[in-house]
Design a protein around this motif. Structure first.
Motif, PDB file in Angstrom:
ATOM      1  N   GLU A 190      22.102  60.515 107.634  1.00  0.00           N
ATOM      2  CA  GLU A 190      21.435  59.387 108.269  1.00  0.00           C
ATOM      3  C   GLU A 190      21.879  58.094 107.605  1.00  0.00           C
ATOM      4  O   GLU A 190      21.416  57.714 106.543  1.00  0.00           O
ATOM      5  CB  GLU A 190      19.915  59.552 108.148  1.00  0.00           C
ATOM      6  N   HIS A 191      22.780  57.375 108.214  1.00  0.00           N
ATOM      7  CA  HIS A 191      23.335  56.160 107.621  1.00  0.00           C
ATOM      8  C   HIS A 191      22.382  54.983 107.719  1.00  0.00           C
ATOM      9  O   HIS A 191      22.429  54.092 106.905  1.00  0.00           O
ATOM     10  CB  HIS A 191      24.669  55.800 108.288  1.00  0.00           C
ATOM     11  N   GLY A 192      21.506  54.970 108.713  1.00  0.00           N
ATOM     12  CA  GLY A 192      20.660  53.820 108.941  1.00  0.00           C
ATOM     13  C   GLY A 192      19.250  53.961 108.410  1.00  0.00           C
ATOM     14  O   GLY A 192      18.391  53.200 108.798  1.00  0.00           O
ATOM     15  N   HIS A 193      18.995  54.888 107.523  1.00  0.00           N
ATOM     16  CA  HIS A 193      17.636  55.081 107.021  1.00  0.00           C
ATOM     17  C   HIS A 193      17.157  53.860 106.247  1.00  0.00           C
ATOM     18  O   HIS A 193      17.932  53.089 105.714  1.00  0.00           O
ATOM     19  CB  HIS A 193      17.552  56.347 106.167  1.00  0.00           C
ATOM     20  N   SER A 194      15.848  53.726 106.185  1.00  0.00           N
ATOM     21  CA  SER A 194      15.232  52.597 105.509  1.00  0.00           C
ATOM     22  C   SER A 194      15.035  52.890 104.028  1.00  0.00           C
ATOM     23  O   SER A 194      14.730  54.015 103.644  1.00  0.00           O
ATOM     24  CB  SER A 194      13.870  52.311 106.153  1.00  0.00           C
ATOM     25  N   HIS A 195      15.179  51.867 103.226  1.00  0.00           N
ATOM     26  CA  HIS A 195      14.918  51.975 101.793  1.00  0.00           C
ATOM     27  C   HIS A 195      13.556  51.393 101.428  1.00  0.00           C
ATOM     28  O   HIS A 195      13.249  51.245 100.251  1.00  0.00           O
ATOM     29  CB  HIS A 195      16.014  51.261 101.005  1.00  0.00           C
ATOM     30  N   THR A 196      12.740  51.093 102.427  1.00  0.00           N
ATOM     31  CA  THR A 196      11.456  50.437 102.186  1.00  0.00           C
ATOM     32  C   THR A 196      10.586  51.218 101.205  1.00  0.00           C
ATOM     33  O   THR A 196      10.034  50.641 100.267  1.00  0.00           O
ATOM     34  CB  THR A 196      10.694  50.225 103.507  1.00  0.00           C
ATOM     35  N   ALA A 197      10.455  52.521 101.382  1.00  0.00           N
ATOM     36  CA  ALA A 197       9.567  53.318 100.524  1.00  0.00           C
ATOM     37  C   ALA A 197      10.008  53.296  99.068  1.00  0.00           C
ATOM     38  O   ALA A 197       9.183  53.135  98.164  1.00  0.00           O
ATOM     39  CB  ALA A 197       9.482  54.756 101.031  1.00  0.00           C
ATOM     40  N   ILE A 198      11.295  53.447  98.818  1.00  0.00           N
ATOM     41  CA  ILE A 198      11.755  53.454  97.425  1.00  0.00           C
ATOM     42  C   ILE A 198      11.675  52.049  96.812  1.00  0.00           C
ATOM     43  O   ILE A 198      11.352  51.898  95.647  1.00  0.00           O
ATOM     44  CB  ILE A 198      13.155  54.082  97.285  1.00  0.00           C
ATOM     45  N   LEU A 199      11.909  51.014  97.613  1.00  0.00           N
ATOM     46  CA  LEU A 199      11.770  49.644  97.118  1.00  0.00           C
ATOM     47  C   LEU A 199      10.315  49.353  96.751  1.00  0.00           C
ATOM     48  O   LEU A 199      10.042  48.735  95.716  1.00  0.00           O
ATOM     49  CB  LEU A 199      12.270  48.635  98.149  1.00  0.00           C
ATOM     50  N   GLU A 200       9.382  49.815  97.573  1.00  0.00           N
ATOM     51  CA  GLU A 200       7.959  49.628  97.276  1.00  0.00           C
ATOM     52  C   GLU A 200       7.541  50.426  96.044  1.00  0.00           C
ATOM     53  O   GLU A 200       6.772  49.954  95.212  1.00  0.00           O
ATOM     54  CB  GLU A 200       7.106  50.021  98.477  1.00  0.00           C
ATOM     55  N   ALA A 201       8.053  51.644  95.905  1.00  0.00           N
ATOM     56  CA  ALA A 201       7.687  52.503  94.779  1.00  0.00           C
ATOM     57  C   ALA A 201       8.178  51.947  93.448  1.00  0.00           C
ATOM     58  O   ALA A 201       7.583  52.215  92.401  1.00  0.00           O
ATOM     59  CB  ALA A 201       8.230  53.908  94.991  1.00  0.00           C
TER      60      ALA A 201
END
Length: 124
Positions: free
Chosen positions: A56-67
């Motif tokens: 999945e090339h377009g996945h979001s990094h939002t969760a890891i950035l928030e963590a």
């Protein structure tokens, strides 16, 4: 300040940021370690069971950035260019280091000579 270090075993630095089992979180003040905890990586799409390496090339990094939002710096021995740039965009310094051990990397950072090798980031 807090540093998040990608690590599978809490001692060595993981070779890939997104696939690490967790992060050693070290709090430093005036060059001294105040605390150390370990956060399991439940937020990276790459760490989830059944995920495919680069499916999945377009996945979001939002969760890891928030963590890791409470960290001012993160490091690993490798990471994708997108997360490297996303971390920097979130005002989190990101290091791709050749250091292999957590303690040695912390000491190098305190001394001011932790290496950063962004050219070793993978593009996928």
């Amino acid at each position: 300040m807090k540093i998040g270090i990608a690590s599978n075993d809490q001692n060595s630095i993981a070779e890939h940021f997104g696939r690490t089992k967790g992060f050693v979180i070290v709090e430093l003040e005036n060059g001294q370690e105040l605390s150390r905890t370990y956060r399991k990586n439940k937020f990276s799409v790459h760490s989830q069971p059944g995920s495919h390496e680069h499916a999945e090339h377009g996945h979001s990094h939002t969760a890891i950035l928030e963590a890791l939002a409470d960290c001012e710096l993160v490091m690993a021995r490798g990471m994708g260019r997108r997360i490297y740039d996303d971390l920097r965009g979130a005002k989190i310094e990101s290091y791709i280091t050749s250091q292999s051990q957590v303690d040695e990397a912390i000491e190098a950072y305190i001394r001011g000579d932790l290496d950063d090798n962004p050219e070793k980031g993978c593009v996928h």
